[in-house]
Design an enzyme around this catalytic site. Structure first.
Site, short mmCIF file in Angstrom:
data_model
loop_
_atom_site.label_atom_id
_atom_site.label_comp_id
_atom_site.label_asym_id
_atom_site.label_seq_id
_atom_site.Cartn_x
_atom_site.Cartn_y
_atom_site.Cartn_z
CG PHE A 138 1.98 -5.08 -6.21
CD1 PHE A 138 2.16 -3.74 -5.85
CD2 PHE A 138 2.01 -6.04 -5.21
CE1 PHE A 138 2.36 -3.37 -4.53
CE2 PHE A 138 2.20 -5.67 -3.87
CZ PHE A 138 2.37 -4.34 -3.54
CG ASP A 223 5.51 -11.84 -7.61
OD1 ASP A 223 4.94 -12.66 -6.86
OD2 ASP A 223 5.60 -10.62 -7.34
CE LYS A 252 -1.27 -10.75 -1.71
NZ LYS A 252 -0.21 -10.13 -2.50
C1 LIG Z 1 0.91 -9.22 -2.43
C2 LIG Z 1 1.96 -9.37 -3.47
C3 LIG Z 1 3.31 -9.09 -3.19
C4 LIG Z 1 3.77 -8.51 -1.88
O1 LIG Z 1 3.59 -9.39 -0.83
P1 LIG Z 1 3.76 -8.85 0.68
O2 LIG Z 1 3.60 -10.08 1.51
O3 LIG Z 1 2.70 -7.82 0.91
O4 LIG Z 1 5.12 -8.27 0.79
C5 LIG Z 1 4.24 -9.35 -4.19
N1 LIG Z 1 3.87 -9.82 -5.39
C6 LIG Z 1 2.58 -10.10 -5.69
C7 LIG Z 1 2.24 -10.65 -7.03
C8 LIG Z 1 1.58 -9.87 -4.75
O5 LIG Z 1 0.31 -10.10 -5.06
#
Ligand SMILES: *Cc1c(COP(=O)(O)O)cnc(C)c1O
Length: 396
Positions: A138, A223, A252
């Protein structure tokens, strides 16, 4: 306005992109939140791994109050002190030499994808642009990041997607090696898959990818939007593997609830960007920077990485005890305070019943309960969640 009227007002006027629980939250303090009826909840969701210091942490509140009265926004046409200070704090404490600031995880990943393409373009010309990402990953909800996300449910209805992405199963080094071609410019992945269900790869996986990226002269992009800023018990998830990526993204927990994202890179890679290549009006906004400085400094100065590690170990032990009692718990896994229970049944009902009993937890991927509490929880808080789960699972 009562609770029902408020929810109706929201549903009438807000686009239908979220399925919300039927409570209205009005206040948060530490590991607790309260709804409009005054009911108290123990919060093991933390706004989806965001409020790692708990709600309204005094240092973050003070930093925001001080900054809001001083300077709120001026854009990146000018220098500001909070931006320089946060960049230094992040580069001092990570592999990175340079930072780009933005406002969310998706935006940080967009920036990473652009930087990887630009770097490859300067190095090898137009034909090297492909990124390999993982199935069940994700990376966000923008067009580029849903393309990077290896889950069809996020892409369905939004085609055509961006060109130049291929997907391989997570934790499969052979598949990854076989997917690398002359067109590949990098590999992008989460150190632990979060939305995919808290999937932890083999101990050697990240180190093997690091070696693979050096060997093929391609970029390793992590990420760390969910794993970053202490969630796994180290400041960044990659530290568990003793490696250094080329690019990393954060969001986050970075601002403990104030929206902020960052994309970090080594000097060598960051050099591919020059003025005009990428930008964000709000990126590096003084308020966001003040919140993030307070958050990162508090985590480092108050030894919260060790606390996160210790609470996580206690929580895992108690969940494993619970597993011996309840057959619906298939697996318990986690690192730091990023913890999950794999179930044999759907988890939605369990989340609802825990909520009725005053405990907020999260369900991801249908059959996985996810726990991402703030680092400030006590063992008693863990016991409360275990007791509530025990009661709820009793009747399953
Ligand atoms: C939550 C998340 C995102 C997206 O972040 P947003 O602030 O909602 O755009 C991207 N990568 C990972 C691993 C995430 O957990």
């Amino acid at each position: 306005m009562n609770e029902k009227e408020l929810m109706a007002l929201a549903d009438e006027n807000i686009m239908n992109t979220y399925k919300r629980f039927h409570i209205v939250l009005v206040k948060g303090l530490g590991q607790k939140v309260w709804d409009v009826n005054g009911k108290e909840y123990l919060d093991f969701v933390s706004g989806i791994a965001v409020c790692s210091l708990g709600h309204s942490h005094p240092q973050v509140v003070a930093a925001l109050k001080e900054q809001v009265e001083k300077l709120t926004h001026v854009s990146n046409l000018y220098y500001t002190e909070p931006q320089a200070r946060l960049a230094k704090l992040l580069t001092d404490n990570s592999f990175a030499d340079k930072v780009f600031f933005c406002n969310s995880g998706a935006e940080a990943n967009e920036a990473a994808i652009k930087l990887a393409r630009k770097y490859a373009h300067e190095k090898s010309g137009d034909d090297t642009f492909e990124l390999i990402t993982m199935k069940d990953s994700f990376h966000g909800r923008t067009m580029a990041t849903i393309t990077a996300t290896g889950q069809e449910k996020f892409q369905f209805g939004f085609t055509p997607l961006l060109e130049g992405f291929t997907y391989v199963p997570f934790n499969d080094l052979n598949a990854l090696e076989n997917a690398i071609t002359k067109k590949t410019c990098g590999i992008m992945l989460e150190p632990i898959q979060g939305e995919g269900g808290v999937i932890i790869p083999d101990v050697q996986y990240l180190a093997a990818i690091r070696e693979m990226c050096y060997r093929h002269d391609i970029l390793m992009i992590l990420d760390e939007v969910q794993t970053g800023i202490g969630r796994t018990g180290k400041l960044f998830g990659y530290e568990h593997s003793g490696i250094r990526p080329d690019i990393m993204t954060l969001a986050k927990a970075l601002g403990n609830g104030f929206p902020v994202g960052a994309m970090l890179a080594t000097d060598k890679v960051a050099k591919a960007f020059s003025p005009g290549n990428h930008a964000s009006t709000f990126g590096g906004n003084p308020l966001a920077m003040a919140a993030a400085i307070a958050t990162v400094e508090t985590i480092l100065q108050e030894g919260l990485l060790d606390v996160c590690q210790k609470r996580g170990e206690y929580f895992l032990t108690q969940l494993k005890k619970l597993q011996t009692k309840h057959k619906v718990i298939k697996e318990v896994r986690g690192m730091g305070l990023m913890i999950a229970c794999g179930l044999t049944i759907e988890g939605g009902d369990i989340v609802n019943e825990c909520m009725k009993k005053g405990v907020l937890i999260n369900c991801t991927g249908g059959k996985t309960l996810r726990f991402v509490p703030p680092f400030i929880i006590s063992n008693q808080d863990v016991d409360q969640v275990i007791n509530v789960l025990d009661e709820v699972l009793e009747v399953k």
